[in-house]
Design a protein around this motif. Structure first.
Motif, PDB file in Angstrom:
ATOM      1  N   SER A   1     -12.509 -26.977  17.563  1.00 19.28           N
ATOM      2  CA  SER A   1     -11.347 -26.098  17.600  1.00 19.28           C
ATOM      3  C   SER A   1     -10.063 -26.903  17.422  1.00 19.28           C
ATOM      4  O   SER A   1      -9.957 -28.045  17.885  1.00 19.28           O
ATOM      5  N   ASP A   2      -9.087 -26.295  16.765  1.00 17.78           N
ATOM      6  CA  ASP A   2      -7.772 -26.923  16.644  1.00 17.78           C
ATOM      7  C   ASP A   2      -6.955 -26.766  17.924  1.00 17.78           C
ATOM      8  O   ASP A   2      -5.907 -27.402  18.068  1.00 17.78           O
ATOM      9  N   PHE A   3      -7.436 -25.914  18.826  1.00 13.29           N
ATOM     10  CA  PHE A   3      -6.685 -25.619  20.034  1.00 13.29           C
ATOM     11  C   PHE A   3      -7.571 -25.784  21.270  1.00 13.29           C
ATOM     12  O   PHE A   3      -8.782 -25.555  21.213  1.00 13.29           O
ATOM     13  N   ALA A   4      -6.938 -26.180  22.364  1.00  9.00           N
ATOM     14  CA  ALA A   4      -7.594 -26.180  23.670  1.00  9.00           C
ATOM     15  C   ALA A   4      -6.905 -25.141  24.541  1.00  9.00           C
ATOM     16  O   ALA A   4      -5.696 -24.910  24.418  1.00  9.00           O
ATOM     17  N   ILE A   5      -7.680 -24.493  25.413  1.00  8.10           N
ATOM     18  CA  ILE A   5      -7.107 -23.587  26.410  1.00  8.10           C
ATOM     19  C   ILE A   5      -7.190 -24.317  27.749  1.00  8.10           C
ATOM     20  O   ILE A   5      -8.281 -24.528  28.287  1.00  8.10           O
ATOM     21  N   LEU A   6      -6.038 -24.725  28.252  1.00  6.77           N
ATOM     22  CA  LEU A   6      -6.016 -25.529  29.466  1.00  6.77           C
ATOM     23  C   LEU A   6      -6.285 -24.685  30.707  1.00  6.77           C
ATOM     24  O   LEU A   6      -6.920 -25.144  31.655  1.00  6.77           O
ATOM     25  N   SER A   7      -5.785 -23.461  30.710  1.00 11.09           N
ATOM     26  CA  SER A   7      -6.047 -22.559  31.838  1.00 11.09           C
ATOM     27  C   SER A   7      -6.031 -21.124  31.346  1.00 11.09           C
ATOM     28  O   SER A   7      -5.359 -20.792  30.368  1.00 11.09           O
ATOM     29  N   THR A   8      -6.774 -20.291  32.040  1.00 14.83           N
ATOM     30  CA  THR A   8      -6.852 -18.868  31.715  1.00 14.83           C
ATOM     31  C   THR A   8      -6.646 -18.074  32.992  1.00 14.83           C
ATOM     32  O   THR A   8      -7.393 -18.259  33.964  1.00 14.83           O
TER      33      THR A   8
ATOM     34  N   VAL B   1      -5.055  -8.213  31.441  1.00 19.25           N
ATOM     35  CA  VAL B   1      -3.946  -9.120  31.132  1.00 19.25           C
ATOM     36  C   VAL B   1      -4.522 -10.527  31.082  1.00 19.25           C
ATOM     37  O   VAL B   1      -5.111 -11.000  32.057  1.00 19.25           O
ATOM     38  N   ASN B   2      -4.358 -11.196  29.962  1.00 20.94           N
ATOM     39  CA  ASN B   2      -4.937 -12.513  29.720  1.00 20.94           C
ATOM     40  C   ASN B   2      -3.813 -13.495  29.410  1.00 20.94           C
ATOM     41  O   ASN B   2      -3.218 -13.455  28.326  1.00 20.94           O
ATOM     42  N   LYS B   3      -3.521 -14.372  30.371  1.00 19.60           N
ATOM     43  CA  LYS B   3      -2.449 -15.361  30.212  1.00 19.60           C
ATOM     44  C   LYS B   3      -3.068 -16.734  30.022  1.00 19.60           C
ATOM     45  O   LYS B   3      -3.722 -17.260  30.930  1.00 19.60           O
ATOM     46  N   MET B   4      -2.882 -17.306  28.827  1.00 22.57           N
ATOM     47  CA  MET B   4      -3.523 -18.574  28.479  1.00 22.57           C
ATOM     48  C   MET B   4      -2.488 -19.672  28.246  1.00 22.57           C
ATOM     49  O   MET B   4      -1.489 -19.453  27.553  1.00 22.57           O
ATOM     50  N   HIS B   5      -2.761 -20.831  28.817  1.00 24.51           N
ATOM     51  CA  HIS B   5      -1.974 -22.028  28.506  1.00 24.51           C
ATOM     52  C   HIS B   5      -2.721 -22.769  27.398  1.00 24.51           C
ATOM     53  O   HIS B   5      -3.808 -23.297  27.608  1.00 24.51           O
ATOM     54  N   ILE B   6      -2.146 -22.781  26.204  1.00 25.95           N
ATOM     55  CA  ILE B   6      -2.831 -23.281  25.010  1.00 25.95           C
ATOM     56  C   ILE B   6      -2.118 -24.525  24.487  1.00 25.95           C
ATOM     57  O   ILE B   6      -0.886 -24.600  24.497  1.00 25.95           O
ATOM     58  N   GLU B   7      -2.915 -25.458  24.015  1.00 18.78           N
ATOM     59  CA  GLU B   7      -2.379 -26.690  23.460  1.00 18.78           C
ATOM     60  C   GLU B   7      -3.030 -26.943  22.098  1.00 18.78           C
ATOM     61  O   GLU B   7      -4.250 -26.852  21.959  1.00 18.78           O
ATOM     62  N   ARG B   8      -2.193 -27.256  21.098  1.00 15.60           N
ATOM     63  CA  ARG B   8      -2.726 -27.650  19.794  1.00 15.60           C
ATOM     64  C   ARG B   8      -3.215 -29.084  19.909  1.00 15.60           C
ATOM     65  O   ARG B   8      -2.481 -29.967  20.366  1.00 15.60           O
ATOM     66  N   ILE B   9      -4.462 -29.347  19.507  1.00 15.89           N
ATOM     67  CA  ILE B   9      -5.031 -30.687  19.714  1.00 15.89           C
ATOM     68  C   ILE B   9      -5.351 -31.404  18.408  1.00 15.89           C
ATOM     69  O   ILE B   9      -5.943 -32.483  18.407  1.00 15.89           O
ATOM     70  N   THR B  10      -4.946 -30.824  17.270  1.00 13.39           N
ATOM     71  CA  THR B  10      -5.090 -31.509  15.985  1.00 13.39           C
ATOM     72  C   THR B  10      -3.740 -31.491  15.274  1.00 13.39           C
ATOM     73  O   THR B  10      -2.807 -30.791  15.677  1.00 13.39           O
ATOM     74  N   ASP B  11      -3.654 -32.266  14.207  1.00 20.27           N
ATOM     75  CA  ASP B  11      -2.423 -32.310  13.425  1.00 20.27           C
ATOM     76  C   ASP B  11      -2.362 -31.205  12.382  1.00 20.27           C
ATOM     77  O   ASP B  11      -1.372 -31.067  11.672  1.00 20.27           O
ATOM     78  N   LYS B  12      -3.429 -30.424  12.291  1.00 22.66           N
ATOM     79  CA  LYS B  12      -3.467 -29.374  11.278  1.00 22.66           C
ATOM     80  C   LYS B  12      -2.471 -28.259  11.615  1.00 22.66           C
ATOM     81  O   LYS B  12      -2.345 -27.866  12.777  1.00 22.66           O
ATOM     82  N   ALA B  13      -1.816 -27.772  10.595  1.00 21.75           N
ATOM     83  CA  ALA B  13      -0.877 -26.660  10.783  1.00 21.75           C
ATOM     84  C   ALA B  13      -1.620 -25.336  10.633  1.00 21.75           C
ATOM     85  O   ALA B  13      -1.286 -24.482   9.817  1.00 21.75           O
ATOM     86  N   GLN B  14      -2.655 -25.164  11.447  1.00 21.24           N
ATOM     87  CA  GLN B  14      -3.491 -23.974  11.355  1.00 21.24           C
ATOM     88  C   GLN B  14      -2.972 -22.880  12.281  1.00 21.24           C
ATOM     89  O   GLN B  14      -2.466 -23.165  13.368  1.00 21.24           O
ATOM     90  N   PRO B  15      -3.086 -21.621  11.869  1.00 24.96           N
ATOM     91  CA  PRO B  15      -2.740 -20.532  12.790  1.00 24.96           C
ATOM     92  C   PRO B  15      -3.769 -20.457  13.915  1.00 24.96           C
ATOM     93  O   PRO B  15      -4.894 -20.961  13.789  1.00 24.96           O
ATOM     94  N   LEU B  16      -3.402 -19.811  15.002  1.00 25.55           N
ATOM     95  CA  LEU B  16      -4.322 -19.571  16.108  1.00 25.55           C
ATOM     96  C   LEU B  16      -5.069 -18.261  15.814  1.00 25.55           C
ATOM     97  O   LEU B  16      -4.457 -17.202  15.685  1.00 25.55           O
TER      98      LEU B  16
END
Length: 855
Positions: free
Chosen positions: A15-22, A36-51
């Motif tokens: 995945s290009d993204f990690a979910i640190l907390s949900t 209600v879904n509140k996610m702390h998300i971090e991009r973990i690659t250099d790719k400019a990919q959409p989520l």
């Protein structure tokens, strides 16, 4: 398979993204649950990919990025995903959805089971709850707040430890749970309902006290004691055998009636099909008791082999399932007779997994290509996967296997990994090269071993020449030689020697010196590898192995080989004369001292499904007639001995210990033979009337159904009236009637379909009638009118709309059509073609139909 939506193992990308907390909040309502879904998300690659978040059958209410609501032009929404174009590296995404649990008949995601809310998220059910990166290699820490009406849903449960609770306005209340361990979303669970609760505790090896809570429908509390005892045994066994201790403050199990699977290992909150929790003397058989214990153990063992270390992707499913099945089999062997447990495991493998390996859905234990992941919760992934782990255990030995397991957890705790990672840890921890062994993970099919023997009396040298044959398949036209551990025993005079040899080439010779006479080989002791064996030993040798081999599996298997030979002969020639030596051998087993449970296995004929696998193509009625002939031959030849044993073992007060269970098994095997003789048919009627336990009750009715007894209708009616209010026993009632071996079965099925308690939406009920008839009433399922095939196809079509998972599992007897004669193949194929033309064909069914029809 031509579907362009198929997923390929070789295409895996992290995945290009990690979910640190949900952080989840559920406001529960039958048809409009708000999530209600509140996610702390971090991009973990250099790719400019959409989520791109997965989502199905969701009503999207709003999307917020860092607390700013997005307009519809700032995201893309379709039937399977929510795409957000953002360049942010670290952000909070809040997604609010609405779902309809009441009408979720697929039982994936959040659904209603009776009056309770319940979830099932493995493999890809979480995307039916909220938009998420629904893949096992994305792991997060979850906090879950559940809100519901307090009177209707006094218990609000989720994963981890309870951190808050309180009352709210309008008669509602909330409970908040926090799981301190990283987990993928497939391990998420939520249950809300009104239950009886059995509470206990367990003190771990390090002195921590763990609260144990078992939730069951009101009135079922007395039936939960066995499950609680089984859980404690499992916890202790895992500490003693693998050094693995439970890690949360609480462990919860919830039993529900509507569930696609047997159970689910969600972290700290296991959700179970009630048939694998509830048991008492009057309503559960000895097999039910065994299965409850085994499934409780399996799901508990997943806490480490599946939860703490999980799969990188779903192609690696056997990483957790094969390993955990092996662990639960070892546990069951330690709790009961190891020999009988092993024999029963092998029966399942030979009857069902070998058929899967030979059928259109054949796949390696690590599949290469998947359209619908639910289709790969198979006997190959589970049972053959366990056999592959068992071979590693055999090759390494107990101590080095434990060293490898210790290293596996040390390396990968809290991670999502692959089958290769596991095998590498076992190799590194033990110092044994397993590089060739890895081929078992990528190669489909059941290997065949061709065994030849020679003896040089002058040199006192005995030689075994063993060749392995790995037949090419449509998916794999070239197959490589496997590393196969073979245990065997050489019997000569008064000497017995055990050996472990390894076959790694297409053909090898193995020499054994110092024999003045040719020894007799008890081959593949303990079923040390999941293979077919072509070894034409003489009947006298097999008879000797039945008596003298040290290994109980070899003794049992020699008898099965003899029986299979005679059944083959009867299929070829109905006038074949069965030898009296067979009666003598069975009499010896029956009358000599020994373990009653093992005797019961030795006296049981190979099943129809096991025997089908012995033929390229077979007229099923000829095979059934051969089975009937040998059964009658033994029943007539040993009538007085069977009756004597039956009487000796009858009339004893019910006990639930190992010896009593074995004696009941032996008694009912005797009854099975006697029920086919007119002079003894009253025994089944009398046993039903006098039984003080469900094992004997069910056996009596079962044998009446199989012999189309005139008293069956009367006694099954009595049974139904007694148990009408008990769902699990009513499943047995439907199952028994589906087995009735008479032309009238189709009229009975038509009546049962209209029964007020027949609910097609309930997977247990569907399996108890449709599955029982299709799998276990072969004479009428395969009748030449084709009515059996049409009956199954009709219900599969209906279930395609209701619950595609169940439809896909029930279709198995039809897709194995190539095993049968041309007339039946044509009729079965017609039903498959008709099903393939359904306008709304599910992916679950499409994948199997395409494979069966060669699309």
């Amino acid at each position: 398979m031509t579907d362009t939506n198929a997923r390929i193992l070789a295409d895996y990308q992290p995945s290009d993204f990690a979910i640190l907390s949900t952080e989840l909040e559920f406001d529960l309502a039958d048809q409009a649950t708000r999530v209600v879904n509140k996610m702390h998300i971090e991009r973990i690659t250099d790719k400019a990919q959409p989520l791109i978040l997965d989502g199905e059958q969701l009503k999207l209410i709003s999307v917020q990025l860092n607390n700013i609501e997005l307009s519809e032009s700032q995201y893309q929404l379709n039937e399977t995903s929510l795409t957000i174009d953002t360049e942010a590296q670290d952000f909070i995404l809040t997604v609010i959805t609405e779902i309809d649990p009441l009408n979720n008949t697929a039982l994936e995601g959040l659904f209603k089971s009776g009056d309770a809310f319940c979830t099932q998220c493995e493999a890809e059910g979480f995307r039916r709850i909220t938009y998420y990166l629904d893949r096992p290699d994305v792991m997060a820490k979850f906090t879950t707040k559940v809100i519901a009406d307090k009177k209707q849903y006094p218990y609000l449960l989720s994963n981890g430890n309870k951190i808050a609770a309180g009352d709210l306005a309008n008669g509602k209340h909330f409970v908040t749970w926090q799981d301190p361990f990283l987990k993928p979303c497939y391990l998420f669970a939520l249950v809300a309902g009104d239950f009886d609760v059995l509470r206990s505790s367990y003190t771990t090896v390090s002195g921590r006290e763990v609260a144990l809570e078992l939730f069951v429908d009101r009135g079922n509390l007395p039936k939960a004691e066995h499950a609680m005892t089984s859980l404690k045994k499992s916890m202790q066994w895992d500490e003693q055998t693998f050094g693995l201790e439970y890690d949360l403050d609480i462990y919860m199990i919830v039993a529900v009636d509507f569930f696609n699977m047997g159970a689910m290992e969600n972290k700290g909150l296991n959700v179970f099909n009630s048939k694998f929790v509830l048991a008492d003397q009057s309503s559960a058989t000895d097999t039910d008791y065994f299965n409850v214990e085994a499934v409780i153990a399996h799901e508990y063992f997943h806490n480490w082999t599946g939860n703490r270390v999980t799969c990188r992707d779903w192609f690696q499913l056997s990483l957790k399932e094969g390993l955990t099945v092996f662990r639960d089999q070892q546990f069951s062997g330690d709790m009961h007779s190891a020999a009988v447990t092993r024999i029963q495991n092998v029966r399942v493998l030979r009857a069902q997994q070998f058929a899967e390996d030979a059928g259109p859905m054949a796949h390696p234990i690590r599949p290469e290509k998947v359209l619908e992941m639910n289709n790969f919760y198979t006997l190959t992934v589970y049972e053959k996967g366990a056999e592959v782990i068992r071979m590693i255990h055999t090759l390494l030995g107990q101590d080095k296997f434990r060293q490898g397991m210790d290293l596996y957890f040390q390396r990968f705790d809290g991670m999502a990994v692959t089958c290769d990672d596991f095998v590498d840890a076992m190799a590194d921890g033990s110092g044994i090269d397993l590089s060739q062994f890895k081929r078992w993970y990528s190669q489909s099919g059941t290997p065949e071993l061709i065994v030849k023997e020679s003896f040089d009396k002058q040199q006192q040298l005995f030689t075994l020449t063993i060749a392995q044959v790995n037949k090419p398949s449509k998916q794999q036209t070239e197959k490589q030689d496997l590393l196969i551990p073979i245990k065997l025993e050489l019997l000569s005079d008064n000497e017995k020697t055990q050996h472990l040899i390894t076959l790694s080439d297409s053909q090898q010779k193995f020499e054994f010196s110092g024999y003045s006479v040719k020894p007799i080989v008890a081959f593949l002791s303990g079923f040390s590898a999941p293979v077919k064996v072509n070894f034409p030993q003489r009947e006298q040798e097999l008879a000797l192995i039945m008596v003298k081999a040290s290994d109980a599996f070899n003794r049992w298997d020699a008898g099965q080989q003899l029986l299979t030979r005679y059944i083959h002969a009867l299929v070829q020639d109905a006038d074949f004369t069965l030898p009296q030596d067979l009666v003598v051998a069975f009499k010896q087993i029956l009358t000599l001292p020994g373990d009653a449970a093992l005797k019961a296995e030795q006296l049981t004929l190979p099943s129809f499904d096991e025997l089908v696998e012995q033929f390229e193509q077979i007229d099923p009625i000829k095979l059934l007639d051969a089975l009937k002939q040998i059964r009658l031959f033994l029943a007539q030849g040993l009538a007085s001995e069977f009756h004597q044993q039956f009487q000796r073992l009858s009339g004893r007060a019910y006990q639930n210990d190992g010896q009593s269970i074995g004696e009941r098994a032996l008694k009912n095997v005797c009854l099975a033979y006697l029920s086919h003789l007119s002079d003894y048919q009253s025994l089944t009627v009398n046993q039903y009337q006098n039984a003080d336990n469900m094992t004997d009750t069910l056996a009596a009715l079962h044998y009446q159904a199989l012999t189309a007894s005139a008293r069956f209708s009367e006694q099954i009616k009595d049974f139904e009236q007694k148990w009408y209010q008990t769902p699990l026993v009513m499943d047995k009632c439907f199952m028994l009637q589906a087995l009735f071996a008479d032309e009238s079965i189709f009229n009975k099925l038509a009546v049962l379909e209209q029964h007020p308690l027949f609910i097609l939406k309930n997977p247990n009920r569907a399996r108890s009638l449709i599955g029982a008839f299709s799998h276990n009433n072969p004479r009428y399922f395969h009748c030449l009118s084709g009515r059996g095939y049409r009956f199954l196809a009709k219900h599969v079509a209906a279930l395609n709309d209701i619950n595609p998972q169940v439809a896909s599992r029930l279709i198995t007897p039809l897709i194995q059509f190539k095993k049968f004669d041309s007339k039946r193949q044509a009729m079965m194929k017609t039903e498959l073609v008709n099903l393939s033309q359904l306008s709304n064909l599910s992916r679950d069914l499409k994948e199997k139909l395409d494979a069966a029809l060669g699309n």
